[in-house]
Motif scaffolding. Structure first.
Motif, PDB file in Angstrom:
ATOM      1  N   THR A  86      42.965  43.987  48.680  1.00 53.26           N
ATOM      2  CA  THR A  86      42.042  44.029  47.543  1.00 53.26           C
ATOM      3  C   THR A  86      41.632  42.606  47.216  1.00 53.26           C
ATOM      4  O   THR A  86      42.492  41.730  47.040  1.00 53.26           O
ATOM      5  N   ILE A  87      40.339  42.361  47.140  1.00 52.52           N
ATOM      6  CA  ILE A  87      39.818  41.080  46.670  1.00 52.52           C
ATOM      7  C   ILE A  87      39.214  41.301  45.296  1.00 52.52           C
ATOM      8  O   ILE A  87      38.322  42.141  45.127  1.00 52.52           O
ATOM      9  N   SER A  88      39.725  40.599  44.310  1.00 52.24           N
ATOM     10  CA  SER A  88      39.217  40.674  42.945  1.00 52.24           C
ATOM     11  C   SER A  88      38.234  39.542  42.734  1.00 52.24           C
ATOM     12  O   SER A  88      38.606  38.366  42.836  1.00 52.24           O
ATOM     13  N   VAL A  89      36.983  39.886  42.448  1.00 49.00           N
ATOM     14  CA  VAL A  89      35.935  38.881  42.265  1.00 49.00           C
ATOM     15  C   VAL A  89      35.670  38.693  40.774  1.00 49.00           C
ATOM     16  O   VAL A  89      35.252  39.623  40.087  1.00 49.00           O
ATOM     17  N   ALA A  90      35.936  37.493  40.288  1.00 47.02           N
ATOM     18  CA  ALA A  90      35.653  37.162  38.896  1.00 47.02           C
ATOM     19  C   ALA A  90      34.162  36.876  38.761  1.00 47.02           C
ATOM     20  O   ALA A  90      33.656  35.899  39.321  1.00 47.02           O
ATOM     21  N   ALA A  91      33.450  37.742  38.024  1.00 43.34           N
ATOM     22  CA  ALA A  91      31.991  37.646  37.975  1.00 43.34           C
ATOM     23  C   ALA A  91      31.502  37.547  36.530  1.00 43.34           C
ATOM     24  O   ALA A  91      31.526  38.527  35.788  1.00 43.34           O
ATOM     25  N   TYR A  92      31.073  36.368  36.140  1.00 40.59           N
ATOM     26  CA  TYR A  92      30.476  36.168  34.814  1.00 40.59           C
ATOM     27  C   TYR A  92      29.215  35.317  34.959  1.00 40.59           C
ATOM     28  O   TYR A  92      29.285  34.137  35.293  1.00 40.59           O
ATOM     29  N   ASN A  93      28.065  35.946  34.754  1.00 43.75           N
ATOM     30  CA  ASN A  93      26.775  35.264  34.848  1.00 43.75           C
ATOM     31  C   ASN A  93      26.645  34.466  36.152  1.00 43.75           C
ATOM     32  O   ASN A  93      26.347  33.262  36.136  1.00 43.75           O
ATOM     33  N   VAL A  94      26.875  35.151  37.253  1.00 38.47           N
ATOM     34  CA  VAL A  94      26.858  34.474  38.556  1.00 38.47           C
ATOM     35  C   VAL A  94      25.720  34.998  39.444  1.00 38.47           C
ATOM     36  O   VAL A  94      25.862  35.094  40.656  1.00 38.47           O
ATOM     37  N   GLU A  95      24.577  35.312  38.824  1.00 42.20           N
ATOM     38  CA  GLU A  95      23.469  35.864  39.601  1.00 42.20           C
ATOM     39  C   GLU A  95      22.986  34.896  40.689  1.00 42.20           C
ATOM     40  O   GLU A  95      22.443  35.336  41.711  1.00 42.20           O
ATOM     41  N   ILE A 115      44.530  43.206  39.034  1.00 35.47           N
ATOM     42  CA  ILE A 115      45.902  43.636  39.338  1.00 35.47           C
ATOM     43  C   ILE A 115      46.103  45.082  38.905  1.00 35.47           C
ATOM     44  O   ILE A 115      46.742  45.875  39.599  1.00 35.47           O
ATOM     45  N   GLU A 116      45.547  45.435  37.768  1.00 30.27           N
ATOM     46  CA  GLU A 116      45.683  46.801  37.238  1.00 30.27           C
ATOM     47  C   GLU A 116      45.033  47.843  38.145  1.00 30.27           C
ATOM     48  O   GLU A 116      45.601  48.920  38.377  1.00 30.27           O
ATOM     49  N   LEU A 117      43.865  47.528  38.705  1.00 31.12           N
ATOM     50  CA  LEU A 117      43.079  48.524  39.434  1.00 31.12           C
ATOM     51  C   LEU A 117      43.240  48.467  40.949  1.00 31.12           C
ATOM     52  O   LEU A 117      42.820  49.401  41.647  1.00 31.12           O
ATOM     53  N   ALA A 118      43.832  47.441  41.472  1.00 32.35           N
ATOM     54  CA  ALA A 118      43.904  47.244  42.921  1.00 32.35           C
ATOM     55  C   ALA A 118      44.619  48.389  43.632  1.00 32.35           C
ATOM     56  O   ALA A 118      45.646  48.877  43.171  1.00 32.35           O
TER      57      ALA A 118
END
Length: 332
Positions: free
Chosen positions: A5-14, A79-82
């Motif tokens: 699982t790769i968790s991508v931190a995405a905040y205003n990254v258009e 971590i919760e959803l992986a």
């Protein structure tokens, strides 16, 4: 179960997310890879780009929307959803080498180490630098912290860790704060007993952009967040030492990671006027000592911190001059 699982931190990254997600978009890894695109309350087109990839491969790309809670909250949600055996974090302005990702996953399928380390590439606007933080480890061979290995430090870009270990330890990263990636990597090193190094340049780490949290102007602006994370690391190190579960080489690796963050906070103070810098450093260091004398004393082993403290902080003006020269020459 997915392999990774790769968790991508995405905040205003258009402006960067397309590059990030396209680097995972290899049909050869769809079956083994889960990409959680965790939208931390973005106000731009982050959602639109994420849904594009979810439509391309819904079995791999999953868009998750949440209220803004900071980088740490995206890691906590990941971590919760992986569903993957292994867990990795990639920031929404970074990416991976797609060819290396395919090789990495094939090798990961044959692994059962708690912690898997790779190399990374620092990518600047005008050049790139390959970074290898590992000494004394053969690629693909499993080691323990008892073995004669030298891991200079652990960083977010190099590590992949078993998801089950993070959940078992109830890992929770500080929310609504920058610079918390070091909390995650120290946890990953702490919960791991077995380690494998794979000689792959997997993670492409973007640097040199003015809007990044690690840019000097932003670090000065966000100094209170740096302080908050540093104090949390002091508490973590003190707790880990008290529990006495760390092996010597594990402690050394964690300390090298921990001291770098505390030292970074002190260096940010050096960007201030001399009198202000000295006042803040003394207060900051006093707070560390109040939280944990164990951590305070251990930090004396760092040459920079030892220099700063020398002569009741008399070396701060000289350190400020030296740091200014360093920043002008190297930019960090």
């Amino acid at each position: 179960m997915k392999t990774l699982t790769i968790s991508v931190a995405a905040y205003n990254v258009e402006n960067t997310l397309e590059k990030t997600l396209s680097s995972f978009n290899d049909p050869r890894v769809y079956q083994d890879l889960e990409v959680l695109i965790i939208d931390d309350g973005s106000k731009d087109n982050t959602k639109k780009i994420a849904l594009k990839y979810q439509n391309i491969a819904p079995e791999t790309f999953k868009y998750i929307a949440k209220e803004n809670g900071g980088h740490g909250s995206t890691i906590n949600k990941g971590i919760e959803l992986a569903t993957g055996k292994y867990f990795k974090v990639v920031d929404g302005d970074d990416w991976v080498d797609t060819s290396s990702l395919y090789t990495f996953i094939q090798k990961l399928k044959m692994q059962d180490s708690d912690l898997v380390l790779t190399n990374h590439v620092e990518v600047y606007p005008d050049h790139s630098t390959k970074v290898n933080l590992i000494n004394g480890m053969h690629s693909g061979q499993q080691y323990s912290w008892n073995d004669d290995i030298n891991i200079k430090r652990v960083v977010l870009h190099t590590l992949t860790v078993k998801t089950s270990l993070l959940r078992k330890a109830k890992v929770h990263i500080t929310e609504k704060c920058f610079y918390v990636d070091v909390e995650f990597v120290i946890w990953a090193a702490y919960v791991s007993k077995s380690i494998t190094y794979l000689d792959l340049y997997l993670y492409m780490y973007r640097l040199g952009e003015k809007n990044q949290s690690v840019a000097k102007a932003n670090m000065l602006k966000n100094i209170k967040m740096q302080e908050k994370v540093s104090y949390q690391l002091v508490r973590m190190y003190d707790r880990f030492m008290t529990e006495n579960h760390m092996l010597p080489r594990q402690e050394e690796t964690i300390f090298n990671t921990f001291k770098r963050s505390v030292g970074s906070t002190m260096r940010t103070y050096l960007l201030m006027p001399t009198a202000t810098a000295k006042k803040n450093i003394i207060k900051f260091d006093s707070n560390i000592k109040q939280i944990s004398t164990t951590s305070f004393q251990r930090l004396n082993d760092d040459r920079f911190i030892h220099l700063i403290r020398k002569g009741n902080y008399a070396m701060v003006p000289l350190a400020k001059v030296m740091y200014r020269i360093w920043v002008l020459k190297y930019g960090y």
